[in-house]
Enzyme design. Structure first.
Site, PDB file in Angstrom:
ATOM      1  N   CYS A 193     106.721  -1.589  45.530  1.00 29.59           N
ATOM      2  CA  CYS A 193     106.770  -0.174  45.142  1.00 29.59           C
ATOM      3  C   CYS A 193     105.724   0.125  44.072  1.00 29.59           C
ATOM      4  CB  CYS A 193     108.172   0.162  44.646  1.00 29.59           C
ATOM      5  SG  CYS A 193     108.339   1.816  43.990  1.00 29.59           S
ATOM      6  N   CYS A 249     106.888   2.426  41.269  1.00 31.82           N
ATOM      7  CA  CYS A 249     107.748   1.751  40.289  1.00 31.82           C
ATOM      8  C   CYS A 249     106.927   0.861  39.364  1.00 31.82           C
ATOM      9  CB  CYS A 249     108.776   0.854  40.986  1.00 31.82           C
ATOM     10  SG  CYS A 249     109.657   1.644  42.338  1.00 31.82           S
ATOM     11  N   ASP A 250     105.991   0.106  39.919  1.00 28.92           N
ATOM     12  CA  ASP A 250     105.401  -1.010  39.183  1.00 28.92           C
ATOM     13  C   ASP A 250     103.909  -0.885  38.890  1.00 28.92           C
ATOM     14  OD1 ASP A 250     107.881  -2.214  39.231  1.00 28.92           O
ATOM     15  OD2 ASP A 250     107.487  -3.285  41.095  1.00 28.92           O
TER      16      ASP A 250
HETATM   17  P1  FAD Z   1     120.393   0.220  47.423  1.00 31.05           P
HETATM   18  O1  FAD Z   1     120.027   0.074  46.008  1.00 31.05           O
HETATM   19  O2  FAD Z   1     119.600  -0.517  48.439  1.00 31.05           O
HETATM   20  O3  FAD Z   1     121.919  -0.189  47.573  1.00 31.05           O
HETATM   21  C1  FAD Z   1     122.548  -0.221  48.820  1.00 31.05           C
HETATM   22  C2  FAD Z   1     123.832  -1.019  48.682  1.00 31.05           C
HETATM   23  O4  FAD Z   1     124.612  -0.895  49.865  1.00 31.05           O
HETATM   24  C3  FAD Z   1     123.613  -2.505  48.473  1.00 31.05           C
HETATM   25  O5  FAD Z   1     124.359  -2.902  47.368  1.00 31.05           O
HETATM   26  C4  FAD Z   1     124.200  -3.153  49.714  1.00 31.05           C
HETATM   27  O6  FAD Z   1     124.849  -4.363  49.442  1.00 31.05           O
HETATM   28  C5  FAD Z   1     125.248  -2.121  50.109  1.00 31.05           C
HETATM   29  N1  FAD Z   1     125.588  -2.215  51.522  1.00 31.05           N
HETATM   30  C6  FAD Z   1     124.747  -2.164  52.584  1.00 31.05           C
HETATM   31  N2  FAD Z   1     125.446  -2.296  53.728  1.00 31.05           N
HETATM   32  C7  FAD Z   1     126.758  -2.427  53.363  1.00 31.05           C
HETATM   33  C8  FAD Z   1     127.957  -2.618  54.080  1.00 31.05           C
HETATM   34  N3  FAD Z   1     127.985  -2.696  55.421  1.00 31.05           N
HETATM   35  N4  FAD Z   1     129.116  -2.732  53.394  1.00 31.05           N
HETATM   36  C9  FAD Z   1     129.126  -2.649  52.038  1.00 31.05           C
HETATM   37  N5  FAD Z   1     128.011  -2.464  51.305  1.00 31.05           N
HETATM   38  C10 FAD Z   1     126.841  -2.362  51.962  1.00 31.05           C
HETATM   39  N6  FAD Z   1     113.087   2.375  41.915  1.00 31.05           N
HETATM   40  C11 FAD Z   1     112.832   2.975  40.739  1.00 31.05           C
HETATM   41  O7  FAD Z   1     113.142   4.147  40.562  1.00 31.05           O
HETATM   42  N7  FAD Z   1     112.245   2.261  39.703  1.00 31.05           N
HETATM   43  C12 FAD Z   1     111.908   0.959  39.818  1.00 31.05           C
HETATM   44  O8  FAD Z   1     111.359   0.356  38.870  1.00 31.05           O
HETATM   45  C13 FAD Z   1     112.186   0.308  41.052  1.00 31.05           C
HETATM   46  N8  FAD Z   1     111.887  -0.997  41.224  1.00 31.05           N
HETATM   47  C14 FAD Z   1     112.200  -1.593  42.396  1.00 31.05           C
HETATM   48  C15 FAD Z   1     111.937  -2.953  42.547  1.00 31.05           C
HETATM   49  C16 FAD Z   1     112.271  -3.595  43.718  1.00 31.05           C
HETATM   50  C17 FAD Z   1     111.992  -5.083  43.860  1.00 31.05           C
HETATM   51  C18 FAD Z   1     112.844  -2.869  44.788  1.00 31.05           C
HETATM   52  C19 FAD Z   1     113.218  -3.546  46.073  1.00 31.05           C
HETATM   53  C20 FAD Z   1     113.097  -1.512  44.658  1.00 31.05           C
HETATM   54  C21 FAD Z   1     112.765  -0.870  43.468  1.00 31.05           C
HETATM   55  N9  FAD Z   1     113.015   0.481  43.298  1.00 31.05           N
HETATM   56  C22 FAD Z   1     112.774   1.083  42.090  1.00 31.05           C
HETATM   57  C23 FAD Z   1     113.593   1.298  44.378  1.00 31.05           C
HETATM   58  C24 FAD Z   1     115.122   1.436  44.164  1.00 31.05           C
HETATM   59  O9  FAD Z   1     115.670   0.175  43.936  1.00 31.05           O
HETATM   60  C25 FAD Z   1     115.765   2.090  45.365  1.00 31.05           C
HETATM   61  O10 FAD Z   1     115.139   3.329  45.629  1.00 31.05           O
HETATM   62  C26 FAD Z   1     117.265   2.310  45.119  1.00 31.05           C
HETATM   63  O11 FAD Z   1     117.899   1.110  44.754  1.00 31.05           O
HETATM   64  C27 FAD Z   1     117.935   2.894  46.341  1.00 31.05           C
HETATM   65  O12 FAD Z   1     119.266   3.060  46.031  1.00 31.05           O
HETATM   66  P2  FAD Z   1     120.400   3.135  47.151  1.00 31.05           P
HETATM   67  O13 FAD Z   1     121.678   3.316  46.414  1.00 31.05           O
HETATM   68  O14 FAD Z   1     120.043   4.129  48.168  1.00 31.05           O
HETATM   69  O15 FAD Z   1     120.379   1.732  47.913  1.00 31.05           O
END
Ligand code: FAD
Length: 310
Positions: free
Chosen positions: A136, A139-140
């Site tokens: 990303c 982000c970084d």
């Molecule tokens: P996620 O954070 O992906 O969470 C989804 C959750 O759903 C997970 O816990 C998973 O276990 C759960 N899940 C999935 N399927 C099931 C199921 N069947 N049953 C139960 N649970 C389930 N964004 C920023 O703003 N700043 C940053 O510095 C940044 N750094 C990042 C660094 C990395 C390495 C990565 C990969 C991403 C980064 N991002 C950053 C992006 C950010 O992490 C995502 O945009 C954000 O986490 C998305 O949130 P979400 O809640 O949609 O999904």
């Protein structure tokens, strides 16, 4: 068979925990399935997060998620570190089944299962994530001032990331396994005109080097088989994301890339009482704050839906 809950939330990233916080504070007693292995979501795998508002000095990703979790729990969200393995969302009472086979029922469901960034599948890739390897640029990118960076990919995201990174980097090398980009013409032209950006065509990254931090990559030309080593301290992998929608694909409407379709700016899906939030819906912004924002919207939409039933 369990009692019928008001709302079940599937997912525990910023979207799921924010939806949990809002629905808990609305006295809806949400039941949240956090996932068995990856409770806390994508930020559990990163180091410093500097762009989540409210943390002036930044915060480590896992600490941010622990705070969100504790805040939701404080208001009565019931959090379960387990996966949901099947769902039936079609009726007025929705059912979701956990890994022990227990069926949980609710009037509303919020889907916040996130999306998985595609990996190269190479040794050292996970260990050096946050230590030179990123998925990303938004982000970084800021951490890579004056670095030499490789961006892997040839689509819109890769070219957008490379163009953004060239603001900070000393050099940006785009490595693409074909001899032409898939990105839009306008984006390609911007990249070709950027003096900091160069291209290595018909090539892929086959090795990642570095003990504590990334120090370089090995490239292989897919046509000639020739290998070369590139000394870089940044590797941005932009080869796509897979939204976690497998469970829902026969019931909820998905777009051509497999993302959940909602009635934006509302979070309603095609099924009454089912809402979508976060990266499982969003292939544009993919940020913790936007995921948290739509998690809030989904909670408010669910709350209004439940109020109308009463
Ligand atoms: P996620 O954070 O992906 O969470 C989804 C959750 O759903 C997970 O816990 C998973 O276990 C759960 N899940 C999935 N399927 C099931 C199921 N069947 N049953 C139960 N649970 C389930 N964004 C920023 O703003 N700043 C940053 O510095 C940044 N750094 C990042 C660094 C990395 C390495 C990565 C990969 C991403 C980064 N991002 C950053 C992006 C950010 O992490 C995502 O945009 C954000 O986490 C998305 O949130 P979400 O809640 O949609 O999904």
């Amino acid at each position: 068979m369990s009692d019928v809950r008001n709302v079940i939330i599937i997912g525990s990233g910023p979207a799921g925990y924010t939806a949990a916080l809002y629905t808990a504070r609305a006295s809806l007693k949400p039941l949240v399935f956090e996932g068995a292995v990856t409770a806390g979501g994508a930020l559990m795998n990163t180091t410093e997060v500097e762009n989540f508002p409210g943390y002036r000095d930044g915060i480590m990703g896992p600490d941010l998620m622990d705070n969100m979790r504790a805040q939701a729990e404080r208001f009565g969200a019931e959090l379960v570190p387990d996966d949901i393995i099947s769902v039936d969302l079609t009726g007025d009472i929705k059912t979701v089944t956990d890994t022990a086979g227990t069926v949980h029922r609710a009037k509303a469901v919020i889907v916040a299962t996130g999306s998985q960034h595609r990996k190269l599948g190479l040794p050292r890739e996970d260990e050096l994530s946050g230590r030179g390897i990123s998925w990303c640029a938004t982000c970084d990118g800021f951490f890579f001032k004056e670095h030499d960076i490789v961006v892997v990919g040839g689509g819109d995201t890769a070219i957008e990331e490379a163009t953004f990174l060239s603001r900070f980097a000393k050099s940006v090398t785009i490595v693409h396994r074909r001899d032409a980009l898939r990105a839009s013409k306008a984006m390609q032209e911007r990249a070709f005109a950027d003096p900091k950006i160069s291209f290595v065509w018909d090539s892929e990254v086959t090795e990642i080097h570095g003990d504590v931090k990334l120090s370089g990559v090995t490239l292989r030309n897919v046509k000639t088989g020739e290998t070369s080593r590139l000394p870089v301290t940044g590797l941005f992998i932009a080869i796509g994301h897979d939204p976690r929608t497998e469970l829902f694909k026969d019931q909820l409407k998905l777009d051509g890339e497999g993302y959940l379709t909602v009635d934006a700016p509302n979070t309603r899906t095609n099924l009454t009482g089912v809402f979508g939030a976060g990266d499982v819906v969003d292939h544009t912004y993919r940020q913790a704050i936007t995921a948290a924002g739509t998690g809030c919207s989904a909670a408010l939409d669910a709350e209004r839906f439940l109020a109308a039933l009463a």
